[in-house]
Design an enzyme around this catalytic site. Structure first.
Site, PDB file in Angstrom:
ATOM      1  N   ARG A  85      38.065  75.987  45.457  1.00  0.00           N
ATOM      2  CA  ARG A  85      38.110  75.151  46.854  1.00  0.00           C
ATOM      3  C   ARG A  85      37.181  74.010  46.765  1.00  0.00           C
ATOM      4  O   ARG A  85      35.976  74.109  46.298  1.00  0.00           O
ATOM      5  CB  ARG A  85      37.860  75.909  48.106  1.00  0.00           C
ATOM      6  CG  ARG A  85      37.741  75.208  49.424  1.00  0.00           C
ATOM      7  CD  ARG A  85      39.270  74.784  49.685  1.00  0.00           C
ATOM      8  NE  ARG A  85      39.027  74.340  51.110  1.00  0.00           N
ATOM      9  CZ  ARG A  85      38.472  73.203  51.591  1.00  0.00           C
ATOM     10  NH1 ARG A  85      37.977  72.326  50.897  1.00  0.00           N
ATOM     11  NH2 ARG A  85      38.777  72.972  53.066  1.00  0.00           N
ATOM     12  N   GLU A  93      46.950  71.121  55.981  1.00  0.00           N
ATOM     13  CA  GLU A  93      47.607  72.156  55.564  1.00  0.00           C
ATOM     14  C   GLU A  93      49.019  72.258  54.814  1.00  0.00           C
ATOM     15  O   GLU A  93      49.634  71.165  55.112  1.00  0.00           O
ATOM     16  CB  GLU A  93      47.545  73.429  56.234  1.00  0.00           C
ATOM     17  CG  GLU A  93      46.131  73.823  56.849  1.00  0.00           C
ATOM     18  CD  GLU A  93      45.465  74.302  55.906  1.00  0.00           C
ATOM     19  OE1 GLU A  93      45.664  74.842  54.542  1.00  0.00           O
ATOM     20  OE2 GLU A  93      44.032  74.620  56.084  1.00  0.00           O
ATOM     21  N   ARG A 149      36.959  81.935  46.943  1.00  0.00           N
ATOM     22  CA  ARG A 149      37.280  81.033  46.089  1.00  0.00           C
ATOM     23  C   ARG A 149      35.902  80.234  45.810  1.00  0.00           C
ATOM     24  O   ARG A 149      34.841  79.939  46.469  1.00  0.00           O
ATOM     25  CB  ARG A 149      38.346  80.116  46.811  1.00  0.00           C
ATOM     26  CG  ARG A 149      39.389  80.381  47.115  1.00  0.00           C
ATOM     27  CD  ARG A 149      40.271  79.567  48.014  1.00  0.00           C
ATOM     28  NE  ARG A 149      39.476  79.090  49.442  1.00  0.00           N
ATOM     29  CZ  ARG A 149      40.179  78.594  50.455  1.00  0.00           C
ATOM     30  NH1 ARG A 149      41.536  78.109  50.279  1.00  0.00           N
ATOM     31  NH2 ARG A 149      39.571  78.216  51.429  1.00  0.00           N
TER      32      ARG A 149
END
Length: 324
Positions: A85, A93, A149
């Site tokens: 990330r 998104e 992540r």
């Protein structure tokens, strides 16, 4: 049990270790425990020796898949995989709806949300073109977020991808602290001021640009439904661009595309004079200063609704207009 797991278990046992707050990966209620990263060979595929060494030297990895604009799947040299990330940035998104309130100035409306949905696709496309299949270096690693992540800056071709996303208007600066944040914030301010990429969505009421010297190019008209059979009358299926600024716009490398990614690229000699308009015809013809021809063999624009997207030579979206 390796050292990284022992550290995590120890943290869970200690009182006060589970204070919660916004996660550095953009997720709510991440725990303090999730900010630790196991940098052993078992976890990353690279034996870096220590967290400090990892943060300073970085991890070499190949981008195998772009999940969305700010999330990557990578493979380390020994074949193990990870999800990264990007630190410090947040793109709209792709797989779930975006809340317009997260992006300052974007109207909290269906139009704002739809515009951000398109902007999320564009951010993913930008990241895919920039690093998909490329070898990158993960630097300034700051542990793992709520979804496990790896939080990192991504360096490629001498630049940080995180910064490029903000500078081109594909991302906002995320609400956390990191070295160089001020530079990121200045880049975001420029993109917002110029209405670049996702910041086009901040324009009321229809989330499309209104036209000014800062944003001179507008999509003035769309004739998607040509008289008769569209495929037999391609020259009258048109999109008209207008330059409301005081200087000509060199269109070399600029593109016009639809929602299905059918794309027209302007030739090197294309220029839109100050105060002038230019009509792009779907069919074939002789190009002039005021008329350009796509050369398509079938209709491009859907009669029942579509989106016209204009991007400059660097790929940044400078105008978008939906209809239908």
């Amino acid at each position: 049990m390796d050292r990284g797991v022992w550290l995590l278990v120890g943290c869970l046992v200690l009182a006060g270790c589970m204070a919660t707050g916004p996660g550095a990966d953009g997720s709510p209620n991440a725990t303090a425990a999730t900010t630790m990263v196991d940098t052993s060979a078992a976890n990353t595929g690279v034996d870096m020796g220590s967290s400090a060494k990892t943060a300073n030297s970085g991890l070499r990895a190949t981008v195998t898949h772009v999940v969305d604009g700010d999330t990557l799947d990578v493979r380390y040299p020994n074949g193990t995989t990870d999800t990264v990330r990007l630190r410090g940035v947040d793109t709209p998104e792709v797989h779930v709806p975006t809340n317009p309130s997260e992006f300052e100035g974007v109207p909290d409306s269906d139009a704002g949300a739809a515009c951000l949905g398109d902007a999320g696709d564009e951010a993913s496309t930008f990241t895919t073109r920039a690093v998909a299949g490329e070898t990158v270096r993960l630097v300034e690693i700051d542990g793992r977020g709520r979804y496990d992540r790896l939080l990192a800056f991504v360096r490629h071709d001498g630049h940080r991808l995180n910064y490029r996303l903000v500078a081109t208007g594909h991302a906002r600066v995320y609400d956390d602290q990191f070295e160089g944040r001020e530079r990121f914030s200045r880049a975001e301010a420029r993109a917002r001021r110029n209405g670049t990429a996702l910041w086009l969505c901040a324009n009321e009421p229809s989330a499309t640009p209104t036209g000014s010297d800062d944003r001179p190019l507008t999509i003035a008209a769309i004739a998607a439904d040509a008289p008769g059979n569209d495929n037999a009358n391609l020259d009258e299926e048109t999109v008209t661009l207008e330059n409301s600024g005081s200087a000509p716009i060199a269109l070399d490398g600029w593109t016009v595309r639809d929602e299905a990614d059918h794309t027209y690229s302007f030739p090197s000699d294309a220029t839109l004079a100050a105060g002038a308009s230019l009509t792009l015809h779907t069919g074939r013809g002789t190009d002039t200063d005021t008329d350009r021809y796509w050369g398509a063999t079938s209709a491009v624009w859907n009669n029942d609704g579509d989106t016209v997207v204009v991007a400059n030579a660097s790929g940044a979206v400078v105008a978008r207009r939906s209809y239908g």
